[in-house]
Design an enzyme around this catalytic site. Structure first.
Site, PDB file in Angstrom:
ATOM      1  CG  HIS A   1      40.748  51.995 100.604  1.00 49.54           C
ATOM      2  ND1 HIS A   1      41.950  51.831  99.980  1.00 49.54           N
ATOM      3  CD2 HIS A   1      39.834  51.340  99.846  1.00 49.54           C
ATOM      4  CE1 HIS A   1      41.763  51.106  98.881  1.00 49.54           C
ATOM      5  NE2 HIS A   1      40.487  50.794  98.774  1.00 49.54           N
TER       6      HIS A   1
ATOM      7  CG  ASP B   1      39.213  58.229 100.427  1.00 46.81           C
ATOM      8  OD1 ASP B   1      38.578  58.418  99.369  1.00 46.81           O
ATOM      9  OD2 ASP B   1      39.658  57.122 100.764  1.00 46.81           O
TER      10      ASP B   1
ATOM     11  CD  GLN C   1      32.668  53.225  98.111  1.00 44.85           C
ATOM     12  OE1 GLN C   1      31.753  52.857  97.380  1.00 44.85           O
ATOM     13  NE2 GLN C   1      33.901  52.788  97.952  1.00 44.85           N
TER      14      GLN C   1
ATOM     15  CE  LYS D   1      36.399  52.582  94.207  1.00 40.65           C
ATOM     16  NZ  LYS D   1      36.888  52.858  95.534  1.00 40.65           N
TER      17      LYS D   1
ATOM     18  CB  CYS E   1      41.278  47.996 100.519  1.00 42.25           C
ATOM     19  SG  CYS E   1      41.570  47.322  98.906  1.00 42.25           S
TER      20      CYS E   1
HETATM   21  C1  LIG Z   1      38.221  52.882  95.964  1.00 41.60           C
HETATM   22  C2  LIG Z   1      38.616  53.621  97.170  1.00 41.60           C
HETATM   23  C3  LIG Z   1      39.943  54.096  97.333  1.00 41.60           C
HETATM   24  C4  LIG Z   1      41.043  53.785  96.354  1.00 41.60           C
HETATM   25  O1  LIG Z   1      40.813  54.362  95.149  1.00 41.60           O
HETATM   26  P1  LIG Z   1      41.795  54.048  93.923  1.00 41.60           P
HETATM   27  O2  LIG Z   1      40.976  54.471  92.753  1.00 41.60           O
HETATM   28  O3  LIG Z   1      42.077  52.582  93.945  1.00 41.60           O
HETATM   29  O4  LIG Z   1      43.005  54.877  94.112  1.00 41.60           O
HETATM   30  C5  LIG Z   1      40.239  54.801  98.465  1.00 41.60           C
HETATM   31  N1  LIG Z   1      39.315  55.071  99.397  1.00 41.60           N
HETATM   32  C6  LIG Z   1      38.036  54.645  99.284  1.00 41.60           C
HETATM   33  C7  LIG Z   1      37.051  54.989 100.346  1.00 41.60           C
HETATM   34  C8  LIG Z   1      37.653  53.913  98.165  1.00 41.60           C
HETATM   35  O5  LIG Z   1      36.386  53.491  98.059  1.00 41.60           O
END
Ligand SMILES: *Cc1c(COP(=O)(O)O)cnc(C)c1O
Length: 403
Positions: free
Chosen positions: A120, A197, A200, A223, A361
């Site tokens: 992302h 991260d 998701q 999320k 993104c």
């Molecule tokens: C949504 C998402 C982000 C960004 O999250 P924010 O809540 O906008 O800071 C980063 N990485 C992944 C894989 C995402 O799905």
């Protein structure tokens, strides 16, 4: 799973869009919120809104307890060893910037960091900003035709110069679940730290952070049925101690004079200013809600939706799905030959169906496939097969309108 009962928990699912029942298939961008979460926010502001940690009065104490209790819920959910290793942030983007700022001082010119090609933008830009300042080199793990990381290349670029590896647990653009345990174990053999991260992933399955032995892990509450503006960063104690504070302000200090300030202990060292108290509380409520349904139940149900939708969409001629890893969450990214993704998204909206179009993104992922974007549908446990049927029918109508 009692899907009717679950849908009843989400008031937004009852609304109409352009005269049609609202079908929300943009869950990878953000999830919808159940009544329990929405009510916890108004309960906070109606009954015990107060600033925390500093007040001697009763209501401040109640708010502080609820905030700290949320941290413990997060700790338990992710099986974190110590509650002070859970930093409450405004979300994944904030968490990643916090770590990148920490490594700005830890890394030197000859050090290398490895980033996956599935990232992302929020996971790419902070490292580029860091590398511009400290001269560290960024190496990339490319992806293959299935939208999976090329682990052979990972092996070849990983070395004792590598200090940090960044990878998402699940790609938001394609839904690929990355082999993070392998990535972590290999990095640790060479002394590199790993940040995963989980923004998701956390909506779809539960992750045991001690078992994973990851150094940093982050997610965003929005999320996973929580509100926006709140998230968490897990960091191993040794790293959080090594990293400087990210922001200066109230709450993060222990002693302030004009000559020198000493910082508060963890986790407050990284929580400058008045935090998102009600957001944290609602984040905890969202985790309770999901755990009450059960993540295994959620995962199985979402997998069945994914399988059903993949088969239906594949039966449409000229439709190509990007990212067909065996291990993926309920995300389908696709294009129809000769038709712009944006046009499909706009017309589906006329049928009340919310999908995402564009780069999600993740421009490097789109560049890899040589496309400018995709239509992305992403399912949650409150979606149904009937909604997928409606998507299929509407998509066919859209394609005959456009084709
Ligand atoms: C949504 C998402 C982000 C960004 O999250 P924010 O809540 O906008 O800071 C980063 N990485 C992944 C894989 C995402 O799905």
């Amino acid at each position: 799973m009692d899907i009717a009962k679950i849908r009843n928990d989400f008031p937004i699912l009852k609304r109409k869009v352009n005269g049609n029942n609202f079908i929300y298939l943009d869950n990878a961008a953000t999830s919808q919120k159940p009544n329990l979460v929405i009510d916890s926010i108004s309960d906070y502001y109606k009954n015990y809104n107060s600033n925390i940690h500093r007040g001697v009065h009763t209501v401040s104490q109640e708010a502080t307890d609820a905030y700290e209790n949320a941290r413990i819920k997060i700790q338990k959910h992710f099986n974190v060893k110590n509650s002070y290793e859970v930093i409450l942030t405004s979300g994944t983007t904030h968490s990643i910037n916090l770590v990148a700022n920490g490594f700005l001082e830890i890394l030197n010119e000859n050090d290398e960091i490895i980033i996956s090609g599935l990232e992302h933008h929020s996971n790419i830009v902070p490292w580029q900003m860091m590398a511009e300042k400290n001269g560290a080199k960024i190496k990339i793990i490319p992806i293959n035709e299935n939208g999976e990381l090329d682990m052979k290349v990972y092996d070849s670029i990983l070395s004792n110069k590598t200090k940090l590896v960044f990878v998402n647990h699940v790609s938001n653009a394609l839904g690929t679940v990355n082999p993070i345990k392998k990535i972590i174990d290999k990095a640790h053999k060479l002394g590199a730290a790993v940040l995963v991260d989980g923004a998701q992933a956390s909506a779809h399955f539960k992750t045991d952070l001690q078992k994973l032995n990851v150094d940093f892990y982050t997610t965003s509450a929005h999320k996973l049925c929580g509100p926006t503006g709140i998230g968490m960063l897990f960091g191993k104690e040794k790293w959080l101690k090594k990293m400087p504070p990210y922001q200066g302000g109230g709450e993060m200090i222990s002693d302030v004079t004009f000559e020198k300030t000493t910082y508060a202990d963890l986790p407050h060292k990284f929580e400058a200013g008045t935090p998102n108290v009600c957001g944290a509380i609602a984040f905890g409520v969202a985790l309770d809600y999901l755990n009450d349904i059960g993540f295994e139940v959620i995962e199985n149900y979402e997998n069945s939706l994914l399988k059903y939708a993949t088969e239906k969409l594949k039966s449409i001629s000229k439709l190509k799905i990007y990212g067909e890893s065996k291990d993926k969450t309920s995300v389908i990214s696709f294009n129809v030959k000769g038709i712009h993704a944006y046009d499909i998204g706009t017309l589906l909206d006329k049928f009340g169906i919310a999908v995402r179009t564009g780069q999600h993104c993740a421009q490097p992922v789109m560049d890899h496939f040589g496309i400018s974007g995709t239509v992305r549908v992403s399912f949650s446990f409150y979606n149904t097969k009937e909604e997928i049927d409606k998507l299929y029918d509407s998509l066919n109508r859209v394609l005959s309108m456009l084709g």
